[in-house]
Design an enzyme around this catalytic site. Structure first.
Site, PDB file in Angstrom:
ATOM      1  N   ASP A   1     -11.997 -10.217   0.333  1.00  0.00           N
ATOM      2  CA  ASP A   1     -13.148 -10.438   1.212  1.00  0.00           C
ATOM      3  C   ASP A   1     -14.276  -9.519   0.783  1.00  0.00           C
ATOM      4  O   ASP A   1     -14.071  -8.563   0.041  1.00  0.00           O
ATOM      5  CB  ASP A   1     -12.821 -10.318   2.708  1.00  0.00           C
ATOM      6  CG  ASP A   1     -12.163  -9.020   3.109  1.00  0.00           C
ATOM      7  OD1 ASP A   1     -12.246  -8.043   2.352  1.00  0.00           O
ATOM      8  OD2 ASP A   1     -11.573  -8.987   4.211  1.00  0.00           O
TER       9      ASP A   1
ATOM     10  N   HIS B   1     -10.393  -5.986  -1.256  1.00  0.00           N
ATOM     11  CA  HIS B   1     -11.333  -5.885  -0.134  1.00  0.00           C
ATOM     12  C   HIS B   1     -12.557  -5.180  -0.699  1.00  0.00           C
ATOM     13  O   HIS B   1     -12.464  -4.026  -1.123  1.00  0.00           O
ATOM     14  CB  HIS B   1     -10.738  -5.040   0.995  1.00  0.00           C
ATOM     15  CG  HIS B   1      -9.583  -5.712   1.674  1.00  0.00           C
ATOM     16  ND1 HIS B   1      -9.743  -6.819   2.487  1.00  0.00           N
ATOM     17  CD2 HIS B   1      -8.260  -5.440   1.663  1.00  0.00           C
ATOM     18  CE1 HIS B   1      -8.550  -7.193   2.947  1.00  0.00           C
ATOM     19  NE2 HIS B   1      -7.634  -6.382   2.463  1.00  0.00           N
TER      20      HIS B   1
ATOM     21  N   ASN C   1       2.076  -4.769  -3.342  1.00  0.00           N
ATOM     22  CA  ASN C   1       0.697  -5.149  -3.016  1.00  0.00           C
ATOM     23  C   ASN C   1      -0.094  -3.886  -2.727  1.00  0.00           C
ATOM     24  O   ASN C   1       0.291  -3.087  -1.871  1.00  0.00           O
ATOM     25  CB  ASN C   1       0.745  -6.069  -1.778  1.00  0.00           C
ATOM     26  CG  ASN C   1      -0.584  -6.699  -1.446  1.00  0.00           C
ATOM     27  OD1 ASN C   1      -1.314  -7.124  -2.342  1.00  0.00           O
ATOM     28  ND2 ASN C   1      -0.912  -6.771  -0.167  1.00  0.00           N
TER      29      ASN C   1
ATOM     30  N   GLU D   1      -5.999 -10.399  -0.938  1.00  0.00           N
ATOM     31  CA  GLU D   1      -6.682 -10.217   0.354  1.00  0.00           C
ATOM     32  C   GLU D   1      -8.197 -10.175   0.172  1.00  0.00           C
ATOM     33  O   GLU D   1      -8.885  -9.359   0.787  1.00  0.00           O
ATOM     34  CB  GLU D   1      -6.213  -8.914   1.021  1.00  0.00           C
ATOM     35  CG  GLU D   1      -4.708  -8.813   1.172  1.00  0.00           C
ATOM     36  CD  GLU D   1      -4.259  -7.606   2.003  1.00  0.00           C
ATOM     37  OE1 GLU D   1      -5.092  -6.936   2.633  1.00  0.00           O
ATOM     38  OE2 GLU D   1      -3.039  -7.349   2.006  1.00  0.00           O
TER      39      GLU D   1
ATOM     40  N   GLU E   1       0.807  -1.223   0.000  1.00  0.00           N
ATOM     41  CA  GLU E   1       0.000   0.000   0.000  1.00  0.00           C
ATOM     42  C   GLU E   1       0.841   1.276   0.000  1.00  0.00           C
ATOM     43  O   GLU E   1       0.681   2.124   0.876  1.00  0.00           O
ATOM     44  CB  GLU E   1      -0.974  -0.010   1.187  1.00  0.00           C
ATOM     45  CG  GLU E   1      -1.919  -1.197   1.135  1.00  0.00           C
ATOM     46  CD  GLU E   1      -2.780  -1.346   2.377  1.00  0.00           C
ATOM     47  OE1 GLU E   1      -3.146  -0.331   2.986  1.00  0.00           O
ATOM     48  OE2 GLU E   1      -3.082  -2.499   2.730  1.00  0.00           O
TER      49      GLU E   1
HETATM   50  O1  G3I Z   1      -2.321  -7.730  19.194  1.00  0.00           O
HETATM   51  C1  G3I Z   1      -3.113  -6.697  19.795  1.00  0.00           C
HETATM   52  C2  G3I Z   1      -3.686  -7.150  21.097  1.00  0.00           C
HETATM   53  O2  G3I Z   1      -2.621  -7.382  21.991  1.00  0.00           O
HETATM   54  C3  G3I Z   1      -4.633  -6.075  21.619  1.00  0.00           C
HETATM   55  O3  G3I Z   1      -5.250  -6.539  22.783  1.00  0.00           O
HETATM   56  C4  G3I Z   1      -5.712  -5.758  20.597  1.00  0.00           C
HETATM   57  C5  G3I Z   1      -6.646  -4.646  21.055  1.00  0.00           C
HETATM   58  O4  G3I Z   1      -7.161  -3.894  19.976  1.00  0.00           O
HETATM   59  O5  G3I Z   1      -5.074  -5.342  19.406  1.00  0.00           O
HETATM   60  C6  G3I Z   1      -4.237  -6.355  18.847  1.00  0.00           C
HETATM   61  O6  G3I Z   1      -3.643  -5.855  17.673  1.00  0.00           O
HETATM   62  C7  G3I Z   1      -4.504  -5.758  16.557  1.00  0.00           C
HETATM   63  C8  G3I Z   1      -3.914  -6.635  15.454  1.00  0.00           C
HETATM   64  O7  G3I Z   1      -4.681  -6.468  14.287  1.00  0.00           O
HETATM   65  C9  G3I Z   1      -3.874  -8.123  15.809  1.00  0.00           C
HETATM   66  O8  G3I Z   1      -5.168  -8.616  16.036  1.00  0.00           O
HETATM   67  C10 G3I Z   1      -4.541  -4.313  16.111  1.00  0.00           C
HETATM   68  O9  G3I Z   1      -5.209  -3.523  17.081  1.00  0.00           O
HETATM   69  C11 G3I Z   1      -5.266  -4.193  14.803  1.00  0.00           C
HETATM   70  O10 G3I Z   1      -5.132  -2.866  14.317  1.00  0.00           O
HETATM   71  C12 G3I Z   1      -4.648  -5.162  13.801  1.00  0.00           C
HETATM   72  O11 G3I Z   1      -5.413  -5.061  12.614  1.00  0.00           O
HETATM   73  C13 G3I Z   1      -4.827  -5.602  11.457  1.00  0.00           C
HETATM   74  C14 G3I Z   1      -4.687  -4.517  10.409  1.00  0.00           C
HETATM   75  O12 G3I Z   1      -4.196  -5.091   9.206  1.00  0.00           O
HETATM   76  C15 G3I Z   1      -3.722  -3.422  10.848  1.00  0.00           C
HETATM   77  O13 G3I Z   1      -3.254  -2.668   9.798  1.00  0.00           O
HETATM   78  C16 G3I Z   1      -5.760  -6.690  10.948  1.00  0.00           C
HETATM   79  O14 G3I Z   1      -5.777  -7.792  11.865  1.00  0.00           O
HETATM   80  C17 G3I Z   1      -5.306  -7.183   9.585  1.00  0.00           C
HETATM   81  O15 G3I Z   1      -6.277  -8.016   9.020  1.00  0.00           O
HETATM   82  C18 G3I Z   1      -5.116  -5.991   8.658  1.00  0.00           C
HETATM   83  O16 G3I Z   1      -4.627  -6.461   7.431  1.00  0.00           O
HETATM   84  C19 G3I Z   1      -4.420  -5.472   6.422  1.00  0.00           C
HETATM   85  C20 G3I Z   1      -3.257  -5.935   5.581  1.00  0.00           C
HETATM   86  O17 G3I Z   1      -2.124  -6.124   6.398  1.00  0.00           O
HETATM   87  C21 G3I Z   1      -2.947  -4.940   4.469  1.00  0.00           C
HETATM   88  N1  G3I Z   1      -4.113  -4.654   3.682  1.00  0.00           N
HETATM   89  C22 G3I Z   1      -5.324  -4.265   4.409  1.00  0.00           C
HETATM   90  C23 G3I Z   1      -5.642  -5.309   5.477  1.00  0.00           C
HETATM   91  C24 G3I Z   1      -6.926  -4.948   6.202  1.00  0.00           C
HETATM   92  O18 G3I Z   1      -6.800  -3.769   6.922  1.00  0.00           O
END
Ligand code: G3I
Length: 351
Positions: A272, A242, A206, A270, A165
């Site tokens: 969905d 997405h 990507n 990715e 991105e």
């Molecule tokens: O690990 C912490 C945990 O310790 C805490 O308790 C919790 C509370 O909010 O947060 C957890 O971290 C989260 C992490 O995912 C793991 O679950 C983050 O807040 C959350 O922001 C993070 O989101 C991820 C997101 O990328 C961040 O950019 C999503 O799971 C993930 O699916 C998403 O994936 C991205 C791709 O990398 C790039 N393209 C878009 C896609 C969707 O946004």
């Protein structure tokens, strides 16, 4: 009580404790997965020369047997959803945490699956310490990071999302903290450093929201064309896809074709399809049509060799976690039962 008797009681107590712990661990793993109907996606995909993959979560794979089993049964490629992002891999400068990514790579190898490394350069989920660095230090830290991480998994990651991105909605290079601190050449440098660290890995850029022909995908196209012309080792372009019931844009296939004409491979990385909650039966049918369209778009372009869904169960999807009011975006429901979208993917992959 005799000494022998006391020892015997202690041994029995320890044994009972161990058995109880094993039972608890066993229960926490949950039940076996209910078999999904029809032919597995990982069997259908190759008949169409497509690797069907999913984003996965290491902790869930470790703790949830049914989730782990379905990944092994249905998919040919795994993308760690978060476990290979910089904030998780190098939380403190110079302190690397590979065990979550290692776990996914090991599971994939056991199940004969390939791994898509996600991701090296991304403006989200960066470690806090990056903000403290000046431009020279950011450049140095970035190159060291790529060398170390790509080197760690060298030979075991089929494809890396080297740069994720990089563009804004209008197609400008994002400013923070890249490239403002790295300079415009950082994308080329990232690819070159990654290639040196693992010459066999295929290296992709990507991008999100670049499915339609328009300002953003035009700039991405120019960027990829320039990188190729400069001899930068970039092998492919990932389109995230997405989406929602708006579906995929009508220009998607033509867009993929013009990128393919640059000589790069194409991946849908990715996919969905988010729904408003709670979804109706008609929404689920409409969602299935969109999943079918996504598969057919990839099939329509010879260079499209990989199609990854961003999670495969509504119980473990970023949409319900990060987009309030939306969810139900994947192909299986929260209880790992097939939704119409699963059958639509199977049909679209069938000869
Ligand atoms: O690990 C912490 C945990 O310790 C805490 O308790 C919790 C509370 O909010 O947060 C957890 O971290 C989260 C992490 O995912 C793991 O679950 C983050 O807040 C959350 O922001 C993070 O989101 C991820 C997101 O990328 C961040 O950019 C999503 O799971 C993930 O699916 C998403 O994936 C991205 C791709 O990398 C790039 N393209 C878009 C896609 C969707 O946004």
């Amino acid at each position: 009580m005799s000494k022998v008797r006391r020892i015997a009681i202690a041994v029995v107590a320890v044994a009972v404790g161990v058995v109880a712990l094993l039972l608890v661990a066993e229960q926490r793993q949950g039940r076996d997965a209910k078999p999904l109907p029809g032919t597995a996606l990982r069997v259908l995909g190759p008949q169409r020369a497509i690797l069907v993959g999913t984003a996965v979560r290491a902790a869930e794979m470790r703790d949830n047997r049914a989730y782990r089993q379905l990944i092994a049964q249905q998919f040919s490629s795994l993308t760690p959803e978060n476990e290979m992002k910089w904030a998780l891999v190098e939380p403190e400068r110079g302190t690397f945490e590979f065990k979550f990514g290692d776990y996914i790579v090991e599971q994939a190898e056991k199940a004969g699956q390939s791994v898509r490394g996600h991701t090296l350069i991304f403006d989200s989920q960066l470690p806090g310490w990056i903000a403290e660095l000046d431009s020279r230090e950011v450049r140095q830290a970035t190159e060291q990071y790529i060398r170390r991480v790509v080197g760690h998994w060298a030979g075991r990651i089929a494809v890396w999302d080297v740069v994720n991105e990089p563009l804004t909605a209008l197609g400008e290079l994002k400013r923070t903290p890249f490239p403002s601190k790295l300079g415009r050449g950082h994308i080329a440098t990232a690819f070159r450093v990654a290639h040196r660290a693992d010459p066999k890995a295929r290296l992709h850029i990507n991008e999100a929201g670049a499915e339609a022909i328009g300002p953003k995908s035009d700039r991405l196209y120019e960027l990829v064309r320039e990188l190729r012309a400069q001899g930068v080792p970039i092998d492919g372009v990932g389109f995230q896809v997405h989406t929602n019931l708006g579906g995929i844009p009508p220009t998607f296939v033509d867009n993929l074709r013009r990128f393919a004409a640059l000589g790069v491979e194409i991946a849908i990385t990715e996919a969905d399809v988010a729904l408003k909650l709670p979804p109706s039966a008609a929404d689920l049918r409409a969602q299935a049509r969109v999943y079918g369209d996504i598969v057919r778009s990839c099939r329509a372009v010879k260079a499209c060799r990989q199609l990854t869904v961003w999670g495969f169960t509504d119980g473990r999807s970023w949409i319900s976690e990060l987009q309030p009011g939306n969810g139900a975006a994947t192909i299986l429901d929260e209880d790992l039962r097939p939704k119409p979208a699963f059958g639509a993917m199977q049909r679209a992959l069938s000869p």
